[in-house]
Design a protein around this motif. Structure first.
Motif, short mmCIF file in Angstrom:
data_model
loop_
_atom_site.label_atom_id
_atom_site.label_comp_id
_atom_site.label_asym_id
_atom_site.label_seq_id
_atom_site.Cartn_x
_atom_site.Cartn_y
_atom_site.Cartn_z
N ASN A 20 -8.05 5.42 7.90
CA ASN A 20 -7.83 4.26 7.05
C ASN A 20 -6.33 3.91 6.96
O ASN A 20 -5.81 3.65 5.88
CB ASN A 20 -8.39 4.56 5.66
N LEU A 21 -5.63 3.93 8.08
CA LEU A 21 -4.16 3.79 8.08
C LEU A 21 -3.68 2.37 7.85
O LEU A 21 -2.55 2.17 7.44
CB LEU A 21 -3.60 4.28 9.42
N ASN A 22 -4.51 1.41 8.13
CA ASN A 22 -4.00 0.03 8.13
C ASN A 22 -4.41 -0.77 6.91
O ASN A 22 -4.22 -1.96 6.86
CB ASN A 22 -4.49 -0.69 9.40
N SER A 23 -5.04 -0.10 5.95
CA SER A 23 -5.53 -0.83 4.80
C SER A 23 -4.74 -0.42 3.56
O SER A 23 -4.31 0.72 3.43
CB SER A 23 -7.01 -0.53 4.60
N LYS A 24 -4.62 -1.36 2.64
CA LYS A 24 -3.95 -1.03 1.39
C LYS A 24 -4.95 -0.44 0.40
O LYS A 24 -4.58 0.15 -0.61
CB LYS A 24 -3.29 -2.28 0.81
N GLU A 25 -6.23 -0.64 0.70
CA GLU A 25 -7.27 -0.10 -0.17
C GLU A 25 -7.38 1.40 0.04
O GLU A 25 -7.35 1.89 1.17
CB GLU A 25 -8.63 -0.74 0.17
#
Lengths: 250, 503
Positions: free
Chosen positions: A160-165
């Protein structure tokens, strides 16, 4: 010093998958152990059924069943992949510098699959392990619903590296899971989990299992390993190796 | 909890018994015990499943098994089995399981179809004196043949044929996995297939290392669990079969319980010992005909276009349309398994209520493929409840290229249809992975019995063909003019594509 064999180049533009794969198989039969395939525009089955330890570099968008049933090759794809990456693969590696679609790693028995971007539904479904066979599937971005469904073995990690969530967008995670382990960087709500798994904290054994693989993943995609592990991880384990053991009247 | 279910059978032992205790040792259901104090063998009728292992092996034939004559108050609606099923579920809370195929009283169309014979105008043929060919080929047949005239006034066929698999008799052994049946049974099937020039099917359980040598006579199966599927396996046989469905349990996956996964089974399935082998209901990479085509060609790519790909489905309501889709998805063989098809374990409600008769399915599929002019693109294999050579002949005359037999093959090596396959306690060493029981099946004897069965059926088929004035099984294929129906409605005759007897 022996002269290094130059990679054999194949242009895929405009070829039907059968023509392209015939060229690949012929090149492998002719003894080439390194192939550069360029201009791939959705052709299926690249690397499917090959059982030699060759290197296949692909540029473009790979079609479905990339590396299906394969046993040995190392595939590096600079682009996106379609469905069923590494379908029932036995050994070898697949590295995707992009995203992959549904059922990524389906029924894989061993080898490793690294996806830099996101994956679609049902990633890691029915991955297995057996003796020394233990597949690894690491997804850099997000994964969608039914992640690790029916999983029977292996290691599945979603970073989940590219999400701010902090939370993954997927639901029904680990439904029917009865073996292996899922690591998720960040967190999931209980409501996102299938009823056959429980969420736990990592211990030192998990770090032994996960960190070397994450280091390899970080090196492959030139990411900062320390930054990856700075965020907390959770692990999902099956509650039972026999989730459906009490269904029947004997 | 005390069970309310009365015993089904009574074991009677008469005074010819010599107390050799063979029956006690052989009963894998623990229905017989020996009391040393009064030197008497006592049956526990509750445990008897009427498998007849004891009656067959008793040296003095002093054991007799009879039905328990107990009667409930007569009721044509709430019959004994209905009441007892409810008792069982009230006591366990579980899904009822059954072994073997649907045993309910549905019409058997095979038994309402009669064969034609030649009289006067078209003479019959004596198969004892004249050549009679049972050989057939599975695989795509070309739309047309092109020929090339050579210089020396010879002609050769220019058209390149798709790969074909030769069968010396149109009877193959149906998919039964190692695990569902024992290694000795598998080996006997493989040897018999080799001897008779036909094929056996691994089922979804992988292939034992020692059986790779029978590759030419092997169909390897790829089912939703993908157990034991790898490069070597896919290339081991002549045909790769994608199992979508099974006649005994259409739409249902399979659970091989962890107890059955011993070292040997674990090796061929490539999963750890003691874990459940779950085969999901669908293949998770197949949600449409297009997805099926994707897997068909994945297998073709992985087998270098040298192997035939079969797709096996259960006979269900829209079977003809589905079969057409399969043919268009690139499969070489469509296998249809009728609702009488066998199983090692299926939920009883599914087994007894889902699917359609194989006779209807063959006729409907053959019709549809012909109307769409794609019949030559696929071979059609029928299975599910083929009991004898005449069923084979009728299935082929209705439109099949060949048949699979499973239950008949197991009966030939000792199965008595006690329907307890799912317990793993098979007293005949067939449907078990327990080494103590599995060794009861002598592979040499099993091979001879299977081999005799194929020989006998093949001889009978030749006799029948001769009587019909045909000298090749291929002349019978879809030759429905040679069939007549008795006691069938106009609609049934129409679907079967046959005329009423006398007409």
């Amino acid at each position: 010093m022996k002269k290094k064999l130059k990679a054999y180049k194949i242009k895929a533009n405009g070829l039907h998958f059968k023509e392209l794969n015939n060229l690949i198989k012929k090149a492998v039969n002719d003894g080439h152990n390194s192939l550069n395939i360029v201009g791939v525009i959705g052709q299926r089955y690249i690397g499917t059924g090959l059982n030699k330890k060759i290197k296949i570099n692909i540029k473009g968008t790979a079609g479905a069943d990339l590396g299906a049933f394969m046993d040995g090759p190392n595939i590096v794809l600079k682009g996106n992949a379609q469905d069923a990456v590494g379908n029932t693969m036995n050994s070898g590696s697949i590295t995707v510098h992009g995203s992959a679609s549904d059922v990524c790693g389906i029924a894989a028995r061993s080898g490793r699959i690294f996806i830099k971007g996101n994956v679609g539904y049902r990633a890691g479904i029915h991955m297995k392990e057996y003796q020394d066979f233990k597949p690894t599937l690491i997804i850099g971005g997000e994964a969608y619903d039914f992640l690790g469904e029916y999983m029977a073995g292996g290691i599945l990690a979603v970073l989940n590296l590219n999400s701010k969530e902090q939370y993954l967008p997927s639901t029904y995670i680990g439904t029917g899971m009865h073996g292996g382990v899922i690591y998720i960087r960040g967190n999931v709500h209980q409501s996102q989990l299938g009823q056959e798994v429980s969420s736990l904290k990592l211990d030192s054994k998990d770090e032994e299992l996960l960190y070397p693989r994450l280091k390899e993943f970080a090196n492959t995609f030139k990411l900062d390993f320390d930054k990856i592990i700075k965020e907390r991880f959770i692990k999902l384990l099956p509650l039972s190796h026999r989730p459906y053991g009490r269904l029947y009247a004997y | 909890m005390k069970t309310y279910i009365p015993h089904k059978f009574e074991v009677n032992i008469n005074d010819k018994c010599i107390k050799c205790l063979v029956c006690v040792k052989q009963c894998s259901f623990s229905a017989l015990s020996f009391d040393e104090d009064d030197a008497t063998i006592y049956p526990d009728n509750n445990k008897c499943v009427a498998c007849h292992r004891c009656t067959t092996l008793c040296p003095t034939k002093s054991i007799n098994i009879v039905k328990n004559p107990i009667v409930y108050h007569p009721n044509e609606y709430w019959k004994a089995n209905v009441i007892e099923d409810i008792y069982k579920q009230a006591e366990t809370g579980g899904i009822l399981l059954s072994g073997t195929g649907n045993d309910k009283d549905y019409p058997v169309y095979f038994d309402r179809i009669l064969l034609d014979a030649s009289q006067v105008t078209n003479p019959s043929i004596d198969p004892l004196r004249e050549p009679m060919e049972l050989r057939t080929y599975l695989g795509k047949k070309s739309d047309r043949l092109q020929f090339k005239e050579n210089k020396k006034s010879t002609t050769t066929i220019k058209t390149k044929s798709e790969p074909q698999v030769k069968l010396e008799t149109p009877i193959m052994f149906a998919a039964m996995s190692l695990g569902a049946i024992s290694y000795n049974a598998h080996q006997a099937l493989a040897r018999t297939a080799e001897e008779h020039g036909t094929l056996y099917n691994t089922g979804e359980g992988g292939l034992h290392k020692s059986l790779y040598k029978y590759g030419k006579n092997t169909i390897v199966q790829v089912a939703s669990g993908r157990y034991g599927v790898h490069h070597e396996y896919l290339n081991a046989g002549s045909v790769v079969e994608i199992k979508i469905g099974q006649g005994a349990k259409p739409g249902i996956g399979g659970h091989l319980p962890g107890e059955k996964i011993n070292a040997e089974i674990s090796q061929t399935r490539m999963i750890p010992e003691g874990t459940d082998a779950l085969s999901p209901a669908p293949h998770h990479d197949i949600y449409s005909i297009e997805d099926l085509a994707q897997l068909v060609y994945a297998i073709k790519e992985a087998t270098f276009y040298k192997k035939l790909v079969s797709v096996k489905i259960a006979a269900v309501h829209n079977v003809a349309a589905i079969a057409s889709g399969i043919a268009r998805a690139g499969a070489d063989i469509v296998t249809i398994d009728g609702f009488r098809g066998g199983t090692g374990a299926a939920p009883t409600v599914i087994r007894d209520n889902v699917g359609i008769p194989i006779e209807m399915a063959i006729a409907a599929v053959d019709d549809r493929l012909r109307k769409e002019s794609i019949r030559n693109n696929v071979s059609l294999v029928a299975s599910g409840g083929i009991r004898n050579s005449v069923d084979v002949v009728k299935a082929i005359a209705l439109g099949a290229d060949a048949v699979y037999i499973g239950t008949s093959a197991l009966i030939s090596i000792g199965c008595t249809m006690c329907q307890k396959c799912y317990t793993g306690k098979c007293a005949w060493g067939i449907a078990t992975t327990n080494p103590q029981l599995a060794k009861r099946l002598n592979p040499e004897i099993a091979y001879k019995r299977l081999s005799n069965l194929l020989r006998a059926w093949s001889l009978e088929i030749k006799e029948i063909l001769g009587a019909m004035g045909l000298n090749a099984i291929e002349s019978l294929k879809s030759n429905r003019l040679r069939l007549r129906g008795v006691g069938l409605s106009a609609e049934e005759l129409k679907i079967l594509g046959i005329k009423q007897a006398g007409g």
